[in-house]
Write an enzyme that holds these catalytic residues in place. Sequence first.
Site, PDB file in Angstrom:
ATOM      1  N   HIS A  88       0.819  -1.214   0.000  1.00 45.82           N
ATOM      2  CA  HIS A  88       0.000   0.000   0.000  1.00 45.82           C
ATOM      3  C   HIS A  88       0.851   1.261   0.000  1.00 45.82           C
ATOM      4  O   HIS A  88       0.353   2.348  -0.277  1.00 45.82           O
ATOM      5  CB  HIS A  88      -1.002  -0.009   1.158  1.00 45.82           C
ATOM      6  CG  HIS A  88      -0.441   0.294   2.512  1.00 45.82           C
ATOM      7  ND1 HIS A  88      -0.123  -0.685   3.431  1.00 45.82           N
ATOM      8  CD2 HIS A  88      -0.152   1.471   3.117  1.00 45.82           C
ATOM      9  CE1 HIS A  88       0.323  -0.126   4.535  1.00 45.82           C
ATOM     10  NE2 HIS A  88       0.319   1.187   4.369  1.00 45.82           N
ATOM     11  N   ASP A 130      -0.084  -7.573   1.343  1.00 44.55           N
ATOM     12  CA  ASP A 130       0.468  -6.218   1.455  1.00 44.55           C
ATOM     13  C   ASP A 130       1.995  -6.268   1.491  1.00 44.55           C
ATOM     14  O   ASP A 130       2.619  -6.073   2.535  1.00 44.55           O
ATOM     15  CB  ASP A 130      -0.093  -5.557   2.716  1.00 44.55           C
ATOM     16  CG  ASP A 130       0.132  -4.043   2.732  1.00 44.55           C
ATOM     17  OD1 ASP A 130       0.598  -3.502   1.715  1.00 44.55           O
ATOM     18  OD2 ASP A 130      -0.177  -3.421   3.758  1.00 44.55           O
ATOM     19  N   GLN A 147       0.857   6.010  11.575  1.00 45.97           N
ATOM     20  CA  GLN A 147       1.058   6.601  10.256  1.00 45.97           C
ATOM     21  C   GLN A 147       2.526   6.969  10.051  1.00 45.97           C
ATOM     22  O   GLN A 147       3.155   7.587  10.899  1.00 45.97           O
ATOM     23  CB  GLN A 147       0.198   7.854  10.091  1.00 45.97           C
ATOM     24  CG  GLN A 147      -1.272   7.576   9.925  1.00 45.97           C
ATOM     25  CD  GLN A 147      -2.020   7.661  11.243  1.00 45.97           C
ATOM     26  OE1 GLN A 147      -1.463   8.072  12.248  1.00 45.97           O
ATOM     27  NE2 GLN A 147      -3.272   7.272  11.240  1.00 45.97           N
ATOM     28  N   GLY A 148       3.074   6.549   8.917  1.00 47.19           N
ATOM     29  CA  GLY A 148       4.476   6.780   8.612  1.00 47.19           C
ATOM     30  C   GLY A 148       5.347   5.572   8.842  1.00 47.19           C
ATOM     31  O   GLY A 148       6.488   5.520   8.377  1.00 47.19           O
ATOM     32  N   ASP A 149       4.833   4.560   9.578  1.00 47.93           N
ATOM     33  CA  ASP A 149       5.604   3.344   9.848  1.00 47.93           C
ATOM     34  C   ASP A 149       5.331   2.227   8.853  1.00 47.93           C
ATOM     35  O   ASP A 149       6.007   1.197   8.868  1.00 47.93           O
ATOM     36  CB  ASP A 149       5.291   2.834  11.259  1.00 47.93           C
ATOM     37  CG  ASP A 149       5.779   3.775  12.340  1.00 47.93           C
ATOM     38  OD1 ASP A 149       6.868   4.353  12.173  1.00 47.93           O
ATOM     39  OD2 ASP A 149       5.067   3.948  13.344  1.00 47.93           O
ATOM     40  N   SER A 150       4.324   2.393   7.999  1.00 51.32           N
ATOM     41  CA  SER A 150       3.971   1.355   7.024  1.00 51.32           C
ATOM     42  C   SER A 150       5.195   0.861   6.274  1.00 51.32           C
ATOM     43  O   SER A 150       6.067   1.640   5.880  1.00 51.32           O
ATOM     44  CB  SER A 150       2.971   1.905   6.011  1.00 51.32           C
ATOM     45  OG  SER A 150       1.676   1.923   6.512  1.00 51.32           O
TER      46      SER A 150
END
Length: 493
Positions: A80, A134, A230-233
Amino acid sequence: MPVRTTRTAWPLGLLCALLAALVVAAPAAAGDVETKIVGGGSVSIDDHPWQVSIDIAIGDSLYMCGGSIRDATHVVTAAHCAIDDGGNYPRVLGPGAFTVGYGSANLGSQSHVGVAAVTVAPRFRRDLSSDAYDAAVLTLASPIGFGSSGHAPQAVQYATGQELDDNFDGQGFVTGWGTTAENGQTPSDNNLRGAPIPLQSDQACLNEYGDGYVPALMICAGGTGTDTCQGDSGGPLTLDVDPTGGVSRKLVGITSAGHGCARPGVPGFYTWVQSPQILQVIGNPSPAAAPTGPVPNPTVSGVVRVGRTVTCNPGSVPGATSTQYRWFQHTQQFGFDFIGTGHTLALRSFSRGARVGCDVRYEGAGGFVYAEPPAGAYAGPVGAATFFVDTKVALRLARQRTPASGPLSVVVSNANDFVITGRLSGVSHGAAIRARAFSVRSNAPRTIDLDLPKAVRNRLRSKGQVTVDLSAVVRDPAGRSRTVARTVTVKRK
């Protein structure tokens, strides 16, 4: 319902009003948003030397993800992170959208490298609402020079299934530059942070996510107040597999998604790197690039009339095959409406006067691409059914068993845009059943009760069952007629 949160950073363009003007051209602008693990602390890059940051430019917005160095020319991340979800269908981003930062725990002092090719798990977003599969690989434009022993950057090793089983009761560890709170928008110190999180049973995530959690593809972890956000994906979930009491971390999961960030008792889920279907993507020594355009518009063949079946004909996309078909109709008044899936479609009465077309998903070894033709390329408009060819009239018993005294309940159905009228009758063992008139609207079956003559009732009582030859003479609006027949067996209750 809990919020489904992928762990990609909020687009910086949405934070401008709160933070300042955004200069998208500079990848380091990712440091303008809060960049922390929730509940974690600062960590050394030498303890996590495979960790990279990934800046992703989509239009005028800049996003951030994490990743892990697989080898000198490849980085593993979340699928993603590698797509643009802003349209009707996800789109795999081109390599020019990415900049990879490595070699330092501080975003401001990293080295940077571009990307030459993007590989996404081909099955990702087959279901447009699913986070399964993913996983992605970025092939770097130039190799990363590894540091000396014990110093960043270094490649990560994948934990085996046995190592996961042997160390499941230990703590996993997550790292990244993601926000320190759900939807966090506070200033950043740019430093890498990490946190230990417990691995959880598959059942814990099945309880939270239902069918959205796929045990064969995912690992469940967290739920104790520390979490990725958010930002660690795309970043690493590692596991200490050293049996001697030392520290030897290996990659076990890729940060994927969850309900919010660090909500009490709510674990998140991570893509399991040793899932065979994931490993064939992230373990491929020479991963294929995602298929690209130009993608030809699919065409529609067949008679475009109510009651007829039309076929979607996909064009050719090098290195990919068509896997899914989604049908839409379009009118000037109502725009686009989804009407079905599959390679073929039977046109129903509600499509009369509309134009119809199909969208196609193509998949190759390196990802997927969609063909989404404009309304001007649709077939049609859909014409009215032709009575003698397209009118589908069916006769069936409402119930097979009936009292010996009757009556016999027969269902007449009609799947087209005509209202049909006619007369239903029957013959059973030489005895005629009196006809009854009927009128049946489109897709609205009607039950008609036929009175059985005395001879048929007696036979039903004595023999326990009778056969009946049903016949319906149906007429179209112009007065033309035809006969529909069916033989049924009626049993006594």
